[in-house]
Design a protein around this motif. Structure first.
Motif, PDB file in Angstrom:
ATOM      1  N   ASN A 191     -53.110  54.348 -71.700  1.00 12.14           N
ATOM      2  CA  ASN A 191     -54.126  53.632 -70.926  1.00 12.14           C
ATOM      3  C   ASN A 191     -55.547  54.135 -71.211  1.00 12.14           C
ATOM      4  O   ASN A 191     -56.443  53.945 -70.424  1.00 12.14           O
ATOM      5  CB  ASN A 191     -53.817  53.722 -69.422  1.00 12.14           C
ATOM      6  CG  ASN A 191     -53.763  55.161 -68.965  1.00 12.14           C
ATOM      7  OD1 ASN A 191     -53.737  56.067 -69.801  1.00 12.14           O
ATOM      8  ND2 ASN A 191     -53.757  55.373 -67.665  1.00 12.14           N
ATOM      9  N   THR A 192     -55.730  54.812 -72.341  1.00 10.52           N
ATOM     10  CA  THR A 192     -57.087  55.236 -72.693  1.00 10.52           C
ATOM     11  C   THR A 192     -57.609  54.387 -73.832  1.00 10.52           C
ATOM     12  O   THR A 192     -56.848  53.733 -74.538  1.00 10.52           O
ATOM     13  CB  THR A 192     -57.124  56.697 -73.154  1.00 10.52           C
ATOM     14  OG1 THR A 192     -56.171  56.841 -74.197  1.00 10.52           O
ATOM     15  CG2 THR A 192     -56.833  57.647 -72.029  1.00 10.52           C
ATOM     16  N   ARG A 193     -58.903  54.412 -73.968  1.00 12.33           N
ATOM     17  CA  ARG A 193     -59.515  53.708 -75.082  1.00 12.33           C
ATOM     18  C   ARG A 193     -60.034  54.763 -76.044  1.00 12.33           C
ATOM     19  O   ARG A 193     -60.772  55.663 -75.658  1.00 12.33           O
ATOM     20  CB  ARG A 193     -60.657  52.829 -74.579  1.00 12.33           C
ATOM     21  CG  ARG A 193     -61.226  52.025 -75.673  1.00 12.33           C
ATOM     22  CD  ARG A 193     -61.959  50.795 -75.173  1.00 12.33           C
ATOM     23  NE  ARG A 193     -62.502  50.187 -76.385  1.00 12.33           N
ATOM     24  CZ  ARG A 193     -63.775  49.935 -76.556  1.00 12.33           C
ATOM     25  NH1 ARG A 193     -64.630  50.164 -75.589  1.00 12.33           N
ATOM     26  NH2 ARG A 193     -64.189  49.414 -77.689  1.00 12.33           N
ATOM     27  N   ILE A 194     -59.617  54.677 -77.317  1.00 12.48           N
ATOM     28  CA  ILE A 194     -59.991  55.676 -78.303  1.00 12.48           C
ATOM     29  C   ILE A 194     -61.029  55.069 -79.238  1.00 12.48           C
ATOM     30  O   ILE A 194     -60.793  54.011 -79.834  1.00 12.48           O
ATOM     31  CB  ILE A 194     -58.781  56.089 -79.156  1.00 12.48           C
ATOM     32  CG1 ILE A 194     -57.546  56.241 -78.309  1.00 12.48           C
ATOM     33  CG2 ILE A 194     -59.097  57.329 -79.979  1.00 12.48           C
ATOM     34  CD1 ILE A 194     -57.429  57.500 -77.571  1.00 12.48           C
ATOM     35  N   GLY A 232     -58.199  47.813 -68.439  1.00  8.71           N
ATOM     36  CA  GLY A 232     -59.297  47.429 -69.325  1.00  8.71           C
ATOM     37  C   GLY A 232     -60.658  47.829 -68.806  1.00  8.71           C
ATOM     38  O   GLY A 232     -61.653  47.721 -69.514  1.00  8.71           O
ATOM     39  N   LYS A 233     -60.742  48.285 -67.551  1.00 12.46           N
ATOM     40  CA  LYS A 233     -62.031  48.666 -66.991  1.00 12.46           C
ATOM     41  C   LYS A 233     -62.212  50.177 -67.118  1.00 12.46           C
ATOM     42  O   LYS A 233     -61.261  50.945 -66.968  1.00 12.46           O
ATOM     43  CB  LYS A 233     -62.075  48.246 -65.520  1.00 12.46           C
ATOM     44  CG  LYS A 233     -63.466  48.027 -65.032  1.00 12.46           C
ATOM     45  CD  LYS A 233     -63.440  47.391 -63.642  1.00 12.46           C
ATOM     46  CE  LYS A 233     -64.768  47.630 -62.968  1.00 12.46           C
ATOM     47  NZ  LYS A 233     -64.612  47.956 -61.561  1.00 12.46           N
ATOM     48  N   HIS A 234     -63.453  50.571 -67.368  1.00 11.93           N
ATOM     49  CA  HIS A 234     -63.721  51.965 -67.617  1.00 11.93           C
ATOM     50  C   HIS A 234     -63.706  52.785 -66.323  1.00 11.93           C
ATOM     51  O   HIS A 234     -64.299  52.380 -65.324  1.00 11.93           O
ATOM     52  CB  HIS A 234     -65.082  52.074 -68.305  1.00 11.93           C
ATOM     53  CG  HIS A 234     -65.395  53.452 -68.765  1.00 11.93           C
ATOM     54  ND1 HIS A 234     -66.030  54.358 -67.962  1.00 11.93           N
ATOM     55  CD2 HIS A 234     -65.147  54.076 -69.930  1.00 11.93           C
ATOM     56  CE1 HIS A 234     -66.159  55.500 -68.620  1.00 11.93           C
ATOM     57  NE2 HIS A 234     -65.641  55.345 -69.813  1.00 11.93           N
ATOM     58  N   TYR A 235     -62.989  53.923 -66.330  1.00 11.22           N
ATOM     59  CA  TYR A 235     -62.955  54.821 -65.164  1.00 11.22           C
ATOM     60  C   TYR A 235     -63.157  56.264 -65.619  1.00 11.22           C
ATOM     61  O   TYR A 235     -63.092  56.551 -66.809  1.00 11.22           O
ATOM     62  CB  TYR A 235     -61.620  54.715 -64.435  1.00 11.22           C
ATOM     63  CG  TYR A 235     -61.583  53.582 -63.446  1.00 11.22           C
ATOM     64  CD1 TYR A 235     -61.979  53.787 -62.122  1.00 11.22           C
ATOM     65  CD2 TYR A 235     -61.187  52.313 -63.833  1.00 11.22           C
ATOM     66  CE1 TYR A 235     -61.970  52.744 -61.215  1.00 11.22           C
ATOM     67  CE2 TYR A 235     -61.177  51.263 -62.930  1.00 11.22           C
ATOM     68  CZ  TYR A 235     -61.569  51.494 -61.626  1.00 11.22           C
ATOM     69  OH  TYR A 235     -61.568  50.475 -60.731  1.00 11.22           O
ATOM     70  N   ASP A 236     -63.365  57.149 -64.645  1.00 11.37           N
ATOM     71  CA  ASP A 236     -63.479  58.573 -64.984  1.00 11.37           C
ATOM     72  C   ASP A 236     -62.129  59.107 -65.434  1.00 11.37           C
ATOM     73  O   ASP A 236     -61.084  58.674 -64.952  1.00 11.37           O
ATOM     74  CB  ASP A 236     -63.965  59.364 -63.767  1.00 11.37           C
ATOM     75  CG  ASP A 236     -65.368  58.976 -63.396  1.00 11.37           C
ATOM     76  OD1 ASP A 236     -66.089  58.481 -64.307  1.00 11.37           O
ATOM     77  OD2 ASP A 236     -65.742  59.126 -62.222  1.00 11.37           O
ATOM     78  N   ASP A 291     -65.848  61.061 -70.081  1.00 10.91           N
ATOM     79  CA  ASP A 291     -64.930  60.868 -71.203  1.00 10.91           C
ATOM     80  C   ASP A 291     -64.654  62.216 -71.862  1.00 10.91           C
ATOM     81  O   ASP A 291     -65.228  63.227 -71.463  1.00 10.91           O
ATOM     82  CB  ASP A 291     -65.467  59.850 -72.228  1.00 10.91           C
ATOM     83  CG  ASP A 291     -66.877  60.167 -72.668  1.00 10.91           C
ATOM     84  OD1 ASP A 291     -67.280  61.342 -72.544  1.00 10.91           O
ATOM     85  OD2 ASP A 291     -67.587  59.259 -73.133  1.00 10.91           O
ATOM     86  N   ILE A 292     -63.772  62.207 -72.844  1.00 12.29           N
ATOM     87  CA  ILE A 292     -63.454  63.457 -73.541  1.00 12.29           C
ATOM     88  C   ILE A 292     -63.809  63.273 -75.011  1.00 12.29           C
ATOM     89  O   ILE A 292     -63.424  62.260 -75.623  1.00 12.29           O
ATOM     90  CB  ILE A 292     -61.960  63.794 -73.404  1.00 12.29           C
ATOM     91  CG1 ILE A 292     -61.632  64.057 -71.929  1.00 12.29           C
ATOM     92  CG2 ILE A 292     -61.583  64.994 -74.251  1.00 12.29           C
ATOM     93  CD1 ILE A 292     -60.164  64.234 -71.671  1.00 12.29           C
ATOM     94  N   ILE A 309     -63.806  59.754 -79.386  1.00  9.73           N
ATOM     95  CA  ILE A 309     -64.146  59.723 -77.971  1.00  9.73           C
ATOM     96  C   ILE A 309     -62.974  59.079 -77.222  1.00  9.73           C
ATOM     97  O   ILE A 309     -62.501  58.019 -77.626  1.00  9.73           O
ATOM     98  CB  ILE A 309     -65.429  58.899 -77.722  1.00  9.73           C
ATOM     99  CG1 ILE A 309     -66.612  59.546 -78.450  1.00  9.73           C
ATOM    100  CG2 ILE A 309     -65.720  58.763 -76.239  1.00  9.73           C
ATOM    101  CD1 ILE A 309     -67.836  58.692 -78.482  1.00  9.73           C
ATOM    102  N   VAL A 310     -62.521  59.748 -76.177  1.00  6.49           N
ATOM    103  CA  VAL A 310     -61.406  59.202 -75.403  1.00  6.49           C
ATOM    104  C   VAL A 310     -61.931  58.814 -74.036  1.00  6.49           C
ATOM    105  O   VAL A 310     -62.514  59.633 -73.327  1.00  6.49           O
ATOM    106  CB  VAL A 310     -60.284  60.253 -75.235  1.00  6.49           C
ATOM    107  CG1 VAL A 310     -59.093  59.634 -74.527  1.00  6.49           C
ATOM    108  CG2 VAL A 310     -59.882  60.818 -76.575  1.00  6.49           C
ATOM    109  N   ALA A 311     -61.759  57.551 -73.670  1.00  8.61           N
ATOM    110  CA  ALA A 311     -62.238  57.088 -72.369  1.00  8.61           C
ATOM    111  C   ALA A 311     -61.073  56.509 -71.591  1.00  8.61           C
ATOM    112  O   ALA A 311     -60.185  55.871 -72.155  1.00  8.61           O
ATOM    113  CB  ALA A 311     -63.319  56.034 -72.548  1.00  8.61           C
ATOM    114  N   GLN A 312     -61.089  56.755 -70.272  1.00  6.87           N
ATOM    115  CA  GLN A 312     -60.006  56.262 -69.422  1.00  6.87           C
ATOM    116  C   GLN A 312     -60.251  54.801 -69.044  1.00  6.87           C
ATOM    117  O   GLN A 312     -61.378  54.420 -68.760  1.00  6.87           O
ATOM    118  CB  GLN A 312     -59.962  57.116 -68.136  1.00  6.87           C
ATOM    119  CG  GLN A 312     -58.942  56.697 -67.138  1.00  6.87           C
ATOM    120  CD  GLN A 312     -57.550  57.082 -67.592  1.00  6.87           C
ATOM    121  OE1 GLN A 312     -57.323  58.219 -67.983  1.00  6.87           O
ATOM    122  NE2 GLN A 312     -56.638  56.139 -67.569  1.00  6.87           N
ATOM    123  N   THR A 313     -59.210  53.997 -69.096  1.00  6.54           N
ATOM    124  CA  THR A 313     -59.371  52.629 -68.612  1.00  6.54           C
ATOM    125  C   THR A 313     -58.285  52.338 -67.593  1.00  6.54           C
ATOM    126  O   THR A 313     -57.195  52.901 -67.655  1.00  6.54           O
ATOM    127  CB  THR A 313     -59.256  51.599 -69.742  1.00  6.54           C
ATOM    128  OG1 THR A 313     -58.005  51.773 -70.394  1.00  6.54           O
ATOM    129  CG2 THR A 313     -60.362  51.739 -70.757  1.00  6.54           C
TER     130      THR A 313
END
Lengths: 381, 317
Positions: free
Chosen positions: A222-225, A70-74, A198-199, A63-67
């Motif tokens: 800058n993504t969180r994997i 450190g804060k979660h964004y679209d 997320d992707i 799962i790839v999430a944008q940060t």
């Protein structure tokens, strides 16, 4: 070879236990309750962990999430295309989902936008919802039986019809879930077309997941994997931690128990002293008496252990662990009421064995030695 | 640090061990200082009583220690799920500096405890109790080792770093690693295997001659030869994989827990073989031969069955 078990001594030990009925029954009950409590807690954790691991297996590998700081964004939908260029990837799909707070009941629903099978469900989801059973019950209480009004970010309402509900089998996952089309979801969360929550990336070869994850990380620093394995490890850690904290607290009662046993075993009635005297007079050695006391300890602790484990089995798997289950599943209004799957967890049985039988026997060693080495002439006086 | 129920259980029992062996240690010192069977003093009488307490406690600890050792190995296997990179106990032991010493010390301690019990038994059967001072001196030594073992164990459990990447057994037990084990890879397999079988032959010869010192010596060598040949040769047939040399993986479900059986048989065989040093009795020879042969047959069967099924051996001898 000398006989391992002396049956006459064993018989005597049982007889001696029966003679001291009230004291031994008291000890057995306490020890059974302790083993019961401990076993039940471990059974519940292992069942829930099993259930969750089953769920994790169905999840995508990465799962790839944008940060941002450190804060979660679209995340940008276009990033999915760049990720697809990495070799070894089956698919990279942007997901749209989020938590919706329903103030009336004070609960969070998980809203999931359907993309992959949208064509199949187009008619249903055009202006409709599929909801989990927990959601249905909560909505019913607020008189939303046929439709639901979502409050959008600009304050207006979006009315969607309830078109169906999920089966009970998937309750652990779907209890708080609402399924809808991506377009409606974007309206509710105010996500525009170029963004997603997320992707999810699926990787053909499970051995390559780690490499692919580090490549994505390099591509978008800058993504969180999050990989599937990370989730599994954190599940194990969470439940080990919860079980561990429980056990750490339990140690206190264990040592209290140790002291009770020590005390009980030390206090001798005049009847018992006389018994020891007679045994010594008829030629029992110190070793024999120690052995007999050891048999008593084994019988009581094994008996209590077995009773405790059987109680725990019935409590957890037949009555579904009322009260105790809440420690692990939480108290939310939308809490799932799933049945704990039956898993014969031998490891738990071993842990509980090590925490009950040796501790009981060790508590009786010194008192029995005191008894066994009493002077015969002093006792018989 | 890992706070899992298994680890806590081990720690609680360790605490009990320290508590009780410390009592025995104090008694041992007292006995070592002033034991005199001919004395009629009250203090000697008290000491005799205390020696019973000491031997009861040691028996108790030994009985717990054996299943606990298996449980320890099992716990390592389980922790290997949490540590990134580790696939079985080998990786977990390697994750900290002390792990490998700990496992060796554990095995040595089990042998020593068992040895102590045999000594104790023969001491009590003899009316003059000739070994009393000796056995308590031995225990003081075991006590120090045991405390050291528990110290290492606590140290190991507290120094795990979940985030750190550790090595898997596949890389630890390979010619590329620079450990002691890698030196073995330069030795020819055929040499190791023939050493193993020749050693067994010596066991059989000394069994017939009933020469206790040589029998014990061959048993000591047999432990070393067995473990080496298991890692280098027989293990690969259990895994049916020529490159896998791990002595821990066959303790897991995938191989039907056969490792517990193999190590158990090896322990029973060689331990009873060592006991003959002081108890030159036929019984111990027989038990020793029985378990050693069982071990040999099982590991050889793995190779045999593989050869029958596939018609080739895994690697050229």
């Amino acid at each position: 070879m000398k006989k391992m078990i002396n049956f006459y001594l064993l018989e005597y030990a049982i007889g001696s236990l029966v003679r001291q009925k009230s004291k031994n029954i008291f000890i057995t009950i306490i020890l059974s309750l302790l083993t019961f409590l401990l076993t039940a807690v471990f059974f519940i954790t292992s069942s829930i962990r099993y259930e969750l691991n089953q769920t994790v297996d169905a999840l995508p590998e990465i799962i790839v999430a944008q940060t941002k700081g450190g804060k979660h964004y679209d995340i940008d939908v276009s990033k999915a295309d760049s990720i697809l260029s990495i070799t070894g990837i089956n698919s990279a799909i942007p997901r749209v989902w989020g938590y919706y707070y329903f103030k009336n009941a004070g609960v969070n629903f998980s809203l999931v936008g359907v993309g992959e099978f949208e064509d199949d469900y187009k008619e249903i989801l055009e202006n409709g919802l599929l909801i989990g059973r927990g959601v249905r019950d909560v909505l019913k209480k607020s008189y939303f039986k046929e439709y639901f009004n979502f409050i959008l970010s600009d304050g207006s309402l979006l009315k969607l019809d309830i078109k169906g509900e999920f089966d009970a089998d998937t309750e652990l996952e779907s209890n708080d879930m609402i399924l809808m089309s991506k377009d409606n979801l974007r309206k509710i969360f105010d996500i525009d077309e170029t963004k997603a929550t997320d992707i999810v990336v699926s990787v053909a070869n499970p051995d390559e997941v780690q490499t692919v994850a580090s490549k994505i990380q390099l591509l978008f620093p800058n993504t969180r994997i999050i990989t599937k394995n990370d989730l599994k490890i954190s599940y194990q850690n969470i439940f080990d931690y919860k079980g561990g904290v429980f056990l750490a607290l339990f140690i206190i009662s264990l040592f209290t128990f140790f002291i009770i046993i020590y005390d009980k075993a030390s206090g001798l009635t005049s009847e018992q002293t006389r018994e020891i005297g007679i045994l010594k007079a008829v030629g029992f050695t110190i070793e024999d008496i120690l052995k007999e006391k050891f048999y008593e300890g084994i019988i009581i602790s094994l008996f209590a252990y077995i009773i405790g484990v059987i109680l725990a089995f019935t409590f957890v798997y037949i009555f579904n662990a009322p009260l105790l289950q809440n420690i692990f599943t939480g108290y939310s209004e939308l809490k799932t009421s799933f049945t704990l799957p039956f898993i014969l967890d031998i490891q738990t049985l071993v842990i509980v064995f090590f925490l009950s039988v040796p501790i009981y026997i060790s508590a009786t060693i010194i008192p029995s030695w005191r008894v066994a080495t009493m002077d015969a002439e002093e006792v018989m006086r | 640090m890992i706070l899992s129920p298994e680890v806590l259980t081990l720690l609680i029992l360790d605490f009990l061990f320290v508590l009780f062996t410390s009592i025995v240690f104090v008694i041992s010192l007292q006995i070592w200082k002033s034991w005199d069977l001919n004395s009629t003093l009250a203090s000697q009488y008290t000491l005799e009583k205390r020696s019973f307490l000491a031997s009861t406690i040691i028996k108790f600890i030994f009985v717990i220690k054996i299943p606990l050792f298996l449980f320890f190995i099992f716990t390592l296997d389980k922790i290997s799920n949490v540590l990134t990179g580790a696939m079985c106990g080998a990786g977990v032991l390697d994750a900290t500096d002390v792990g490998n010493y700990l496992i060796m010390l554990k095995v040595i301690n089990i042998y020593l405890f068992a040895f102590w019990l045999v000594l104790n038994n023969s001491d009590l059967q003899n009316p003059t109790q000739p070994y009393t001072k000796l056995k308590f001196a031995l225990f003081s030594f075991i006590y120090i080792l045991l405390i050291f073992e528990i110290y290492l164990e606590v140290d190991m459990f507290f120094s795990f770093e979940i985030e750190k990447l550790v090595s898997c057994c596949g890389s630890l037990y390979s010619s590329s690693s620079d450990s002691l084990i890698s030196a073995l890879f330069h030795v020819d397999n055929s040499l190791l295997v023939s050493l193993f079988y020749v050693n067994y032959l010596f066991l059989v010869i000394f069994y017939f001659f009933k020469n206790n010192y040589f029998f014990a010596l061959s048993n000591t060598l047999f432990v070393i030869n067995s473990v080496f040949s298991l890692i280098m040769f027989f293990g690969t047939y259990i895994y049916e994989l020529p490159s896998h040399h791990c002595p821990f993986c066959f303790l897991q479900t995938d191989y039907y827990f056969v490792g517990y059986f193999l190590y158990g048989a090896l322990f029973m065989g060689t331990f009873n073989g060592l006991v003959v040093i002081f108890k030159n009795e036929l019984k111990y020879y027989k038990i020793s031969m029985l378990f050693n042969s069982l071990y040999l047959v099982v590991v050889s069967l793995y190779v045999g069955v593989y050869y029958i099924r596939n018609g080739v051996l895994l690697s050229p001898m």
